[in-house]
Design an enzyme around this catalytic site. Structure first.
Site, mmCIF file in Angstrom:
data_model
loop_
_atom_site.group_PDB
_atom_site.id
_atom_site.type_symbol
_atom_site.label_atom_id
_atom_site.label_comp_id
_atom_site.label_asym_id
_atom_site.label_seq_id
_atom_site.Cartn_x
_atom_site.Cartn_y
_atom_site.Cartn_z
ATOM 1 N N GLU A 246 29.483 32.454 -15.595
ATOM 2 C CA GLU A 246 29.785 33.148 -16.837
ATOM 3 C C GLU A 246 28.929 34.413 -17.000
ATOM 4 O O GLU A 246 29.434 35.458 -17.383
ATOM 5 C CB GLU A 246 29.493 32.183 -18.000
ATOM 6 C CG GLU A 246 29.690 32.746 -19.365
ATOM 7 C CD GLU A 246 31.118 32.585 -19.861
ATOM 8 O OE1 GLU A 246 31.929 32.029 -19.104
ATOM 9 O OE2 GLU A 246 31.395 33.038 -20.982
ATOM 10 N N ASP A 247 27.659 34.279 -16.685
ATOM 11 C CA ASP A 247 26.718 35.335 -17.093
ATOM 12 C C ASP A 247 26.089 36.135 -15.957
ATOM 13 O O ASP A 247 25.260 37.003 -16.209
ATOM 14 C CB ASP A 247 25.577 34.705 -17.918
ATOM 15 C CG ASP A 247 26.088 34.111 -19.222
ATOM 16 O OD1 ASP A 247 27.095 34.621 -19.736
ATOM 17 O OD2 ASP A 247 25.498 33.132 -19.712
ATOM 18 N N ASP B 207 18.233 0.401 -45.880
ATOM 19 C CA ASP B 207 18.014 0.290 -44.436
ATOM 20 C C ASP B 207 17.883 1.663 -43.795
ATOM 21 O O ASP B 207 18.698 2.096 -43.025
ATOM 22 C CB ASP B 207 19.117 -0.538 -43.767
ATOM 23 C CG ASP B 207 20.483 -0.199 -44.304
ATOM 24 O OD1 ASP B 207 20.568 0.629 -45.216
ATOM 25 O OD2 ASP B 207 21.458 -0.762 -43.782
ATOM 26 N N ASP C 161 24.440 21.195 -22.810
ATOM 27 C CA ASP C 161 24.473 22.639 -23.072
ATOM 28 C C ASP C 161 24.567 22.871 -24.580
ATOM 29 O O ASP C 161 23.799 23.632 -25.171
ATOM 30 C CB ASP C 161 25.689 23.221 -22.331
ATOM 31 C CG ASP C 161 25.954 24.677 -22.662
ATOM 32 O OD1 ASP C 161 24.982 25.435 -22.814
ATOM 33 O OD2 ASP C 161 27.147 25.046 -22.776
ATOM 34 N N HIS D 209 17.038 27.755 -20.879
ATOM 35 C CA HIS D 209 18.228 27.045 -21.390
ATOM 36 C C HIS D 209 18.775 26.033 -20.371
ATOM 37 O O HIS D 209 18.855 24.835 -20.679
ATOM 38 C CB HIS D 209 19.277 28.070 -21.837
ATOM 39 C CG HIS D 209 20.627 27.500 -22.103
ATOM 40 N ND1 HIS D 209 20.858 26.583 -23.104
ATOM 41 C CD2 HIS D 209 21.822 27.697 -21.477
ATOM 42 C CE1 HIS D 209 22.148 26.254 -23.087
ATOM 43 N NE2 HIS D 209 22.745 26.916 -22.100
ATOM 44 N N HIS E 199 24.897 25.981 -14.700
ATOM 45 C CA HIS E 199 26.124 25.970 -15.499
ATOM 46 C C HIS E 199 26.507 27.317 -16.094
ATOM 47 O O HIS E 199 27.663 27.510 -16.460
ATOM 48 C CB HIS E 199 26.066 24.878 -16.587
ATOM 49 C CG HIS E 199 25.332 25.253 -17.833
ATOM 50 N ND1 HIS E 199 24.032 24.928 -18.054
ATOM 51 C CD2 HIS E 199 25.732 25.929 -18.937
ATOM 52 C CE1 HIS E 199 23.649 25.381 -19.242
ATOM 53 N NE2 HIS E 199 24.674 26.004 -19.795
#
Ligand code: MN
Length: 674
Positions: free
Chosen positions: A85-86, A268, A148, A57, A81
């Site tokens: 958090e994890d 178009d 993300d 990820h 990132h």
């Protein structure tokens, strides 16, 4: 599809590093490499919902940002990132290992997480607030967050249906408008189509099927047209790059819904892009293309000299390809193309600046303003209410000449602006300047406009017809209050007058003859008064339908200038002498004319043609549709048809207007009088 493995992570990571080496120094690439090792170790054997190793990820999110050529800190933070958090990683640890910049980027992205458990409405508003604040502090946070989100959208099929709906909805409501606002279309289009697929799966599948069915045929057609234009322009000595981009499904869907068209009516599906080096080459290329192809009239747009409000620049034209099918061609410089595709990132790259430079630039004035609000407004609820409407385009933010920001409902005009400043400013308004140009007072303002109101003590007050175009409810209330008050005063004075001159019948001076107005079908109304003597200024010789302004001369009545006359700025030195003026049709005997329209034989064309008559109140006396003119009709070509209309035109101007409007319709090929 099988979930990715550790070796897929390695493969994607290696291609990320190979790309970054294209513009980052060895030390900078080193920072990204250390971030990868750290993140991979921290995430350990964590898995994505798909069963793939978690690191796939952050690595693929970082890869999404490769096209934007950002700095090393952004890629390092992308890889990191999710560690706060994890995993058990701490901000202090990030600071010690990667320095304060990377740590603060990761922290900001993390703060945008974990909002999913509030109710949706609250969640969205709170999200908007947090995103805007983080973005204002450092725009790189938004790039990381968008990447993300895009990667999560790409892998949405592994989540429960419930989560799919919620995340797709949030993407459509927050991230798509945000990417649009920042001009990052590459990410916007993909997110939008993915969200569309989950939110409206039936329609998505139907359109995808229709597009696919036409694909082979279209691809061959587009490819041959690309080659034709490429060799044509190269022969002329231009160094060009021609490509075709299929329009995204959601934009086709939106066009069908908004314009009430069927899929077959949308031609178009592909836009051809012609990239050249300089602005003069853009116009040259346009000329050569027009020389070689049949041009669809009324479809040429010059966004180079008049860029769209969001800064978009390009020349657009629609030509008939070799099979008679219309094709939009967009011509622009390579630099314009970069700005269009990458939005703020393009500014970034060229300026090699920091977030602060971007926030200072003109384009981000709205962002700056929001940060100021955050300081001024004590309750977060109120702040959120204010910014929500801006990001979602329900409101416009415009500037006073001093740079103060005024917040108005979308669709507001200079009149709304004037009343917002002060009732007296509105009541004394005689004209308006937007971005230093005099404009009609019913001009729709867009975010970023700088508005200046021209007032006069002799303005005569607001006019009842302003109620037609003003937007804000408060503006309407002010105007109505003024008109009611005037009416009362008038009644009183009439009564007084009647008691003085009891026997004198009411009489009106006949209007003096007009001079110098080219179209006798129209007269000039100053201040709502068509009987005021006017003289047309020789410097700019205004003619219908020019926007006009009046200038009260000493003793010679009112001189009428074009609103863009070069003399207006010096006349405006005495703003109290400028007065509002506009054209008004003089009712006349009707003229019957026969018009022959050749169009593509597509559904709805008759309706659109007759609509142009209806909306001008033109009476159609006779209408005939000659089916299917056989003009090199091939498979898939709708063929052509001829529509003959006999109608009563009130005057020449309306007649010419109607002819022009007909020529501007998408499927119309030619229009002539018989
Ligand atoms: Mn993530």
């Amino acid at each position: 599809m099988k979930p990715e493995t550790e070796s897929d992570v390695d493969r994607d990571y290696e291609s990320l590093i190979a790309e970054l080496k294209g513009w980052l120094s060895g030390d900078e690439v080193g920072l990204v490499q250390r971030a990868f090792v750290f993140a991979r170790q921290k995430h350990g054997d964590q898995k994505r919902a798909s069963g793939a190793p978690y690191m796939i990820h952050p690595v693929q999110a970082a890869l999404i940002l490769v096209n934007f050529r950002l700095d090393a800190e952004t890629y390092a933070a992308s890889l990191l990132h999710d560690v706060l958090e994890d995993t058990d990683a701490t901000v202090e640890e990030l600071q010690d290992t990667f320095g304060p910049k990377v740590a603060s980027l990761v922290e900001s992205v993390t703060k945008l997480h974990g909002l999913n458990y509030l109710s949706r409405e609250e969640n969205n508003l709170e999200n908007v607030r947090k995103i805007l604040l983080a973005m204002a502090a450092d725009l790189r946070v938004v790039f990381i967050k968008l990447a993300d989100r895009l990667h999560n959208m790409r892998t949405l099929q592994y989540l429960s249906e419930d989560k799919q709906q919620r995340i797709a909805q949030e993407t459509m409501e927050i991230y798509v408008p945000l990417a649009h606002r920042l001009g990052i279309y590459e990410l916007k289009w993909e997110m939008e189509d993915l969200a569309f697929r989950y939110l409206n799966p039936d329609e998505y599948r139907r359109l995808a099927g229709l597009v696919a069915a036409k694909r082979a045929e279209r691809e061959a057609f587009v490819k041959s047209t690309i080659e034709q234009i490429q060799s044509l322009l190269e022969e002329k000595g231009l160094h060009v790059q021609v490509s075709g981009r299929p329009k995204n499904l959601y934009s086709i869907h939106r066009k069908m819904v908004q314009q009430g068209k069927t899929f077959e009516e949308i031609y178009d599906l592909t836009a051809l892009r012609v990239l050249v080096n300089t602005i003069p080459e853009c116009y040259l290329a346009l000329g050569y293309v027009h020389e070689a192809f049949t041009v669809v009239p009324g479809r040429v747009k010059d966004y180079i000299s008049l860029p769209k409000p969001n800064g978009y620049q390009s020349l657009h034209t629609t030509v008939l390809g070799s099979n008679g099918e219309p094709l939009e061609v967009q011509i622009r410089t390579r630099r314009m193309h970069e700005v269009d595709e990458m939005g703020v990132a393009a500014h970034w790259k060229y300026k090699e600046g920091k977030a602060a430079d971007l926030v200072d630039s003109e384009r981000f004035a709205w962002l700056r303003q929001m940060v100021d609000w955050q300081r001024d407004v004590p309750s977060s609820g109120e702040f959120v209410e204010r910014v929500k409407v801006d990001v979602f385009s329900d409101e416009v933010l415009v500037f006073t000449p001093k740079g103060d920001v005024i917040n108005l409902p979308a669709g507001s005009t200079p009149v709304d602006f004037a009343y917002h400043i002060h009732t007296d400013v509105g009541n004394n308004l005689v004209g308006a300047r937007v971005n230093d140009r005099i404009v009609p007072i019913d001009t729709e303002l867009v975010t970023g406009d700088r508005v200046q109101i021209i007032t006069s003590r002799n303005s005569g007050g607001p006019k009842a017809d302003w109620l037609r175009f003003v937007k804000a409810a408060s503006t309407k209330a002010h105007i109505r209050a003024y008109l009611r008050k005037k009416e009362l005063e008038h009644e009183v004075s009439e009564k007084v007058e009647a008691a003085e001159h009891p026997h004198q019948p009411a009489s009106h001076t006949p209007a003096p003859p007009r001079r110098g107005i080219a179209d006798p079908g129209f007269r000039i109304v100053v201040h709502g008064d068509p009987t005021l003597p006017v003289v047309v200024a020789p410097c700019c010789n205004p003619q219908y339908p020019d926007e006009i302004l009046g200038y009260v001369t000493r003793g010679r009545g009112v001189t009428i200038h074009r609103a863009d006359c070069v003399n207006i700025p010096s006349l405006a030195m005495e703003p109290e002498r400028l007065v509002e003026a506009h054209w008004e049709m003089i009712p006349r005997k009707m003229k019957e004319r026969t018009v022959v329209i050749e169009t593509l034989n597509v559904p709805g064309v008759l309706y659109r043609v007759s609509e142009e008559f209806a909306k001008r109140d033109i009476n159609i006396r006779y209408m005939k549709n000659a089916e299917h003119l056989a003009v090199f009709k091939k498979k898939g070509d709708p063929g052509r048809t001829q529509i003959k209309i006999v109608a009563e035109f009130p005057n020449d101007t309306i007649y010419h207007q109607t002819m022009d409007a007909l020529r501007g319709l998408t499927s119309v090929i030619s229009v002539r009088q018989q």
